[in-house]
Write an enzyme that holds these catalytic residues in place. Structure first.
Site, short mmCIF file in Angstrom:
data_model
loop_
_atom_site.label_atom_id
_atom_site.label_comp_id
_atom_site.label_asym_id
_atom_site.label_seq_id
_atom_site.Cartn_x
_atom_site.Cartn_y
_atom_site.Cartn_z
N HIS A 74 0.84 -1.21 0.00
CA HIS A 74 0.00 0.00 0.00
C HIS A 74 0.87 1.25 0.00
CE1 HIS A 74 -3.54 2.29 0.22
NE2 HIS A 74 -4.19 1.67 1.20
N ASP A 86 -10.14 -9.82 -17.62
CA ASP A 86 -10.14 -11.09 -18.36
C ASP A 86 -8.72 -11.41 -18.79
OD1 ASP A 86 -10.49 -13.24 -20.02
OD2 ASP A 86 -11.93 -12.26 -21.37
#
Length: 443
Positions: A157, A384
């Site tokens: 992060h 995808d």
């Protein structure tokens, strides 16, 4: 299957994936921004489950993912480096750790509603804090007995927020699907510290873990959210959003649970509370969506009238009204009639008053603070890798008391919201058994 502990996992390989072209020496030093410096060095993960209906061989999937990852890292070269002294990234092309894991069960076995919280942990490397010698980013490819696969991407992060994760994974997936063509990975905007200049001697410790907490997930269908929006409109709230009404609703349920826990534990009166909302600054700063870094801030409001929790209309109007005031204050900082560069610097200075790390101090303040982070409207379900669209997308970050993550969740052709909620153990039973909550949510 009664317990996730019954699932056997087997690590088949670990390797480092480096950029396909070396990073020039002139780009080896990448400054962290002031925002980056104030973020704890913890991994945040996004995981994607695919049924793999075409039955692609795992060896082919692995090779394509690794090759496309290597190609993508040329543009995202800081991710293949190491953070040094909370100051900069040494872009030395050390690479991203790629772990290949076999999970000895069928995917559907761990995607049962009662096991999904554990499934999100099963498909990622068992690591949370980023050490000085650890990879800045991690990938785990998991494959199941049924042929299904899961791809988990984790990154410190310290260098990325949710929007950055989405940009990277979109480019990686596009490259995976188009390896045989002349597809070029889109060029991310590496803002470094150009907007929020780094500062010397910023010390950021370890994440303040909340060991006595439990995390559970709750689903809100599109119909349930519309019911909440309709009630808000009846209360006189103009154009309430999905996130606004769900934030107010969950705050009310959590506050009721807090009152119940305080009563059961003879702790006296429950605390007043604050609502904290993480916000993506890219739209406010007119920055491209694929700008890399922690381009986030927070806005929050302390709700002093805790007794209004018993009056649904007043509570809902109070929470949404206070959040809108705080959000407007933040928006106004970015709308000054200045030239672009001056406006950026002025915005950076103003944000010091809203120090991005300040909400962590709530752990030591006599107040019940709830941190909301919305990943809604981020198109994670469009990712995808040549395996079709994911059947489930999950995220994982370290346990933090009163942390509530909101994500889109598919309900047929529409999307509801999945709420990942972390509360203290003594508060969760009252929360999850709240009749009001159960009238809108499911597991």
């Amino acid at each position: 299957m009664d317990s996730i502990t019954m699932v056997e996992t087997e690590t088949l390989s670990k390797t480092l994936i480096k950029p396909s072209s070396p990073t020039p020496q002139s780009l080896s030093h990448y400054n962290l921004s002031y925002n980056d410096q104030n973020i704890y060095p913890e991994y945040i993960f996004a995981g994607f489950f695919y049924s793999n209906p075409d039955g692609h061989e795992i060896s082919t999937i692995r090779e394509q993912l690794q090759n496309s990852l290597s190609k993508t890292l040329v543009s995202y070269y800081p991710f293949a480096g190491k953070v040094v002294k909370n100051d900069y990234i040494h872009c030395n092309d050390d690479g991203i750790e790629f772990v290949d894991v076999r999970i000895h069960c069928r995917m559907n076995d761990i995607l049962k509603p009662e096991l999904r919280s554990y499934a999100s942990e099963l498909i990622r490397p068992n690591r949370s804090t980023v050490g000085s010698e650890d990879s800045t980013a991690l990938v785990q490819l998991s494959h199941f007995d049924c042929g299904g696969v899961a791809v988990a991407f984790g990154i410190s992060h310290k260098v990325a927020d949710a929007a950055t994760i989405l940009s990277f994974i979109k480019d990686w997936a596009a490259s995976t699907c188009d390896l045989s063509s002349s597809h070029d990975v889109s060029t991310p905007v590496l803002v470094s510290d150009s907007i929020f200049p780094r500062q010397d001697n910023i010390i950021c410790g370890q994440f303040p873990a909340s060991p006595n907490c439990v995390r559970k997930r709750f689903l809100f269908s599109p119909e349930a959210i519309e019911r909440l929006k309709s009630k808000a409109i009846e209360f006189g709230i103009e154009k309430p959003t999905r996130v606004e009404v769900l934030t107010a609703f969950l705050c009310r349920c959590a506050t009721v649970a807090g009152k119940s826990a305080a009563k059961n534990n003879n702790c006296g009166q429950s605390l007043p509370f604050a609502v904290i909302q993480a916000v993506n600054l890219r739209p406010l700063l007119e920055l491209p969506k694929n700008s890399v870094g922690n381009l986030i801030s927070i806005y929050f409001s302390t709700i002093k009238e805790n007794d209004t929790v018993n009056i649904e209309q007043e509570f809902t109007k109070l929470v949404i009204g206070e959040l809108r005031k705080a959000k407007d204050k933040l928006k106004n900082l970015s709308q000054e009639k200045l030239n672009y560069v001056a406006r950026m610097q002025d915005f950076a200075n103003c944000l010091k008053e809203l120090d991005i790390s300040s909400f962590f101090d709530m752990e030591n303040v006599d107040i019940d603070a709830y941190l909301f982070s919305s990943w809604c409207r981020f198109p994670f379900y469009d990712i995808d890798f040549g395996l079709g669209k994911p059947i489930w997308v999950c995220m994982f970050q370290p346990h933090f008391k009163n942390c509530i993550i909101l994500m889109d969740y598919p309900f047929g052709d529409d999307y509801g919201i999945e709420a990942l909620i972390t509360l203290e153990q003594e508060k969760m039973p009252a929360f999850e058994n709240n009749e009001l909550l159960l009238s809108f949510a499911s597991n």
